[in-house]
Design a protein around this motif. Sequence first.
Motif, PDB file in Angstrom:
ATOM      1  N   ARG A  66       0.850  -1.107  -0.001  1.00 39.57           N
ATOM      2  CA  ARG A  66       0.144  -0.187   0.005  1.00 39.57           C
ATOM      3  C   ARG A  66       0.815   1.215  -0.075  1.00 39.57           C
ATOM      4  N   CYS A  67       0.457   2.211  -0.779  1.00 34.66           N
ATOM      5  CA  CYS A  67       1.247   3.555  -0.868  1.00 34.66           C
ATOM      6  C   CYS A  67       0.557   4.489  -1.274  1.00 34.66           C
ATOM      7  N   SER A  68       1.050   5.750  -1.109  1.00 35.19           N
ATOM      8  CA  SER A  68       0.534   7.071  -1.711  1.00 35.19           C
ATOM      9  C   SER A  68       1.354   7.611  -2.849  1.00 35.19           C
ATOM     10  N   VAL A  69       1.007   8.062  -3.970  1.00 34.32           N
ATOM     11  CA  VAL A  69       1.779   8.686  -5.166  1.00 34.32           C
ATOM     12  C   VAL A  69       1.936   9.988  -5.288  1.00 34.32           C
ATOM     13  N   TYR A  70       3.010  10.331  -5.475  1.00 32.80           N
ATOM     14  CA  TYR A  70       3.175  11.870  -5.770  1.00 32.80           C
ATOM     15  C   TYR A  70       3.941  11.823  -7.252  1.00 32.80           C
ATOM     16  N   GLY A  71       3.268  12.374  -8.110  1.00 32.20           N
ATOM     17  CA  GLY A  71       3.730  12.545  -9.452  1.00 32.20           C
ATOM     18  C   GLY A  71       3.965  13.845 -10.114  1.00 32.20           C
ATOM     19  N   ILE A  72       5.264  14.161 -10.550  1.00 29.41           N
ATOM     20  CA  ILE A  72       5.332  15.425 -11.311  1.00 29.41           C
ATOM     21  C   ILE A  72       5.581  15.556 -12.863  1.00 29.41           C
ATOM     22  N   SER A  73       4.796  16.389 -13.391  1.00 34.28           N
ATOM     23  CA  SER A  73       4.942  16.351 -14.668  1.00 34.28           C
ATOM     24  C   SER A  73       4.706  14.924 -15.662  1.00 34.28           C
ATOM     25  N   TYR A  74       5.556  14.510 -16.314  1.00 39.02           N
ATOM     26  CA  TYR A  74       5.223  13.128 -17.075  1.00 39.02           C
ATOM     27  C   TYR A  74       5.054  12.021 -15.897  1.00 39.02           C
ATOM     28  N   GLY A  75       5.920  12.281 -14.837  1.00 38.65           N
ATOM     29  CA  GLY A  75       5.262  11.398 -13.667  1.00 38.65           C
ATOM     30  C   GLY A  75       3.828  11.273 -13.259  1.00 38.65           C
ATOM     31  N   GLY A  76       3.260  12.431 -13.434  1.00 37.07           N
ATOM     32  CA  GLY A  76       1.898  12.494 -13.223  1.00 37.07           C
ATOM     33  C   GLY A  76       0.952  11.729 -14.129  1.00 37.07           C
ATOM     34  N   TYR A  77       1.503  11.556 -15.244  1.00 40.20           N
ATOM     35  CA  TYR A  77       0.673  10.446 -16.111  1.00 40.20           C
ATOM     36  C   TYR A  77       0.919   9.098 -15.732  1.00 40.20           C
ATOM     37  N   VAL A  78       2.140   8.632 -15.156  1.00 37.09           N
ATOM     38  CA  VAL A  78       2.450   7.625 -14.717  1.00 37.09           C
ATOM     39  C   VAL A  78       1.694   7.129 -13.149  1.00 37.09           C
ATOM     40  N   GLY A  79       1.594   8.063 -12.582  1.00 38.12           N
ATOM     41  CA  GLY A  79       0.908   8.011 -11.353  1.00 38.12           C
ATOM     42  C   GLY A  79      -0.552   7.829 -11.708  1.00 38.12           C
ATOM     43  N   TYR A  80      -0.982   8.307 -12.625  1.00 34.97           N
ATOM     44  CA  TYR A  80      -2.750   8.299 -12.699  1.00 34.97           C
ATOM     45  C   TYR A  80      -2.865   6.917 -13.080  1.00 34.97           C
ATOM     46  N   ARG A  81      -2.095   6.304 -14.044  1.00 33.98           N
ATOM     47  CA  ARG A  81      -2.141   4.822 -14.614  1.00 33.98           C
ATOM     48  C   ARG A  81      -1.966   4.003 -13.301  1.00 33.98           C
ATOM     49  N   MET A  82      -0.966   4.224 -12.404  1.00 32.55           N
ATOM     50  CA  MET A  82      -0.866   3.615 -11.437  1.00 32.55           C
ATOM     51  C   MET A  82      -2.224   3.501 -10.556  1.00 32.55           C
ATOM     52  N   ALA A  83      -2.724   4.679 -10.306  1.00 29.94           N
ATOM     53  CA  ALA A  83      -3.863   4.610  -9.502  1.00 29.94           C
ATOM     54  C   ALA A  83      -5.254   4.058 -10.080  1.00 29.94           C
ATOM     55  N   GLU A  84      -5.211   4.131 -11.522  1.00 27.38           N
ATOM     56  CA  GLU A  84      -6.246   3.705 -12.330  1.00 27.38           C
ATOM     57  C   GLU A  84      -6.252   1.987 -12.267  1.00 27.38           C
ATOM     58  N   ILE A  85      -5.157   1.520 -12.640  1.00 27.63           N
ATOM     59  CA  ILE A  85      -4.986   0.177 -12.786  1.00 27.63           C
ATOM     60  C   ILE A  85      -4.809  -0.500 -11.268  1.00 27.63           C
ATOM     61  N   TYR A  86      -4.092  -0.184 -10.450  1.00 27.01           N
ATOM     62  CA  TYR A  86      -3.966  -0.789  -8.993  1.00 27.01           C
ATOM     63  C   TYR A  86      -4.553   0.062  -7.814  1.00 27.01           C
ATOM     64  N   SER A  87      -6.075   0.482  -8.252  1.00 25.17           N
ATOM     65  CA  SER A  87      -6.527   0.968  -6.955  1.00 25.17           C
ATOM     66  C   SER A  87      -6.641   0.580  -5.697  1.00 25.17           C
ATOM     67  N   GLU A  88      -6.596  -0.828  -5.623  1.00 28.20           N
ATOM     68  CA  GLU A  88      -6.302  -1.466  -4.205  1.00 28.20           C
ATOM     69  C   GLU A  88      -4.992  -1.297  -3.598  1.00 28.20           C
ATOM     70  N   MET A  89      -3.909  -0.751  -4.419  1.00 32.08           N
ATOM     71  CA  MET A  89      -2.683  -0.399  -3.753  1.00 32.08           C
ATOM     72  C   MET A  89      -2.493   0.992  -3.464  1.00 32.08           C
ATOM     73  N   VAL A  90      -2.956   1.894  -4.306  1.00 30.87           N
ATOM     74  CA  VAL A  90      -2.567   3.394  -4.183  1.00 30.87           C
ATOM     75  C   VAL A  90      -3.802   4.136  -3.364  1.00 30.87           C
ATOM     76  N   GLU A  91      -3.096   4.445  -2.205  1.00 28.31           N
ATOM     77  CA  GLU A  91      -4.208   5.069  -1.222  1.00 28.31           C
ATOM     78  C   GLU A  91      -4.595   6.562  -1.611  1.00 28.31           C
ATOM     79  N   LYS A  92      -3.604   7.466  -1.865  1.00 26.60           N
ATOM     80  CA  LYS A  92      -3.762   8.847  -2.253  1.00 26.60           C
ATOM     81  C   LYS A  92      -2.872   9.081  -3.493  1.00 26.60           C
ATOM     82  N   LEU A  93      -3.272  10.239  -4.360  1.00 26.29           N
ATOM     83  CA  LEU A  93      -2.666  10.324  -5.423  1.00 26.29           C
ATOM     84  C   LEU A  93      -2.596  11.816  -5.412  1.00 26.29           C
TER      85      LEU A  93
END
Length: 281
Positions: A150-177
Amino acid sequence: METLRRYLRHLLSFYLSLTATLSQYLFSPFPKIRRFPVFVPTIEALLSFYFSFSCNLVQCSVDLDDQTTMHFWGPAHRKFSKPNLVMIHGYGGNSRWQFVYQVAQLAESFNLYIPDLLFFGKSHTNCTNRSETFQAECVVAGLKRLGVERCSVYGISYGGYVGYRMAEIYSEMVEKLVIVSSGVGCTEDQKGKHLKSLGIDILDLLLPEKPEGVRLLVEKSVYRSNPFKWAPDFILQEFVDCRVVIGKFLDDQSCVVIGKFLDDLNEFIIGSVNRWIMWGE
């Protein structure tokens, strides 16, 4: 205090650039020596030292399979009383360059995991996939190998797109974005207006090949304490030559991938994940 800190940063940047310029002049009779990268490897070594001894982080590489390896900075001693925070860098640079001002303070409250995205830093793959979805899958696979469930994700710029996909695909893992300075959720009109205001083609901006291009990219990306304000051209050229700014992402698919970023993710739908978008002009 903030004004004093900003002043000292500008002063340090000026003196470092002055020293570099004098060094270039002194070594100008020896062009072969001057072309050997010195500045970038030195700064990267100092950043690694800072991450290790001031932030209590260690490096590790995780082989996902025989094609892909992910590199992470993670806690030297994980504390289960602390929440896990994954910080994902933007297009260009790597895990050390973009979070240097935040890592020490955040490490006091979180177990930090900072990956190098594929084609940047020490992460690499032989796969031809260049999508942000593939990036997200590899980051998550690496985190799971490190025992992060379990984790929270902070993404900046291009990393925001990657963080978005993480939360979209692995919502059971990502607590906050948290997504910062990323085009996720922007409408076509908003993106078109912003790109027009830049006055330069997006590919030329993101993939600089000359010192003036690097200087423009940093000017557009940094609000305060521009680290390249006083930097001479030969140092900026070293950043280009070492692929610190543009990474190893450059190939025939780069234009396609960047264009795809500008067309996708207009709708921001991630289910039950708590999300916070920060965007400014």
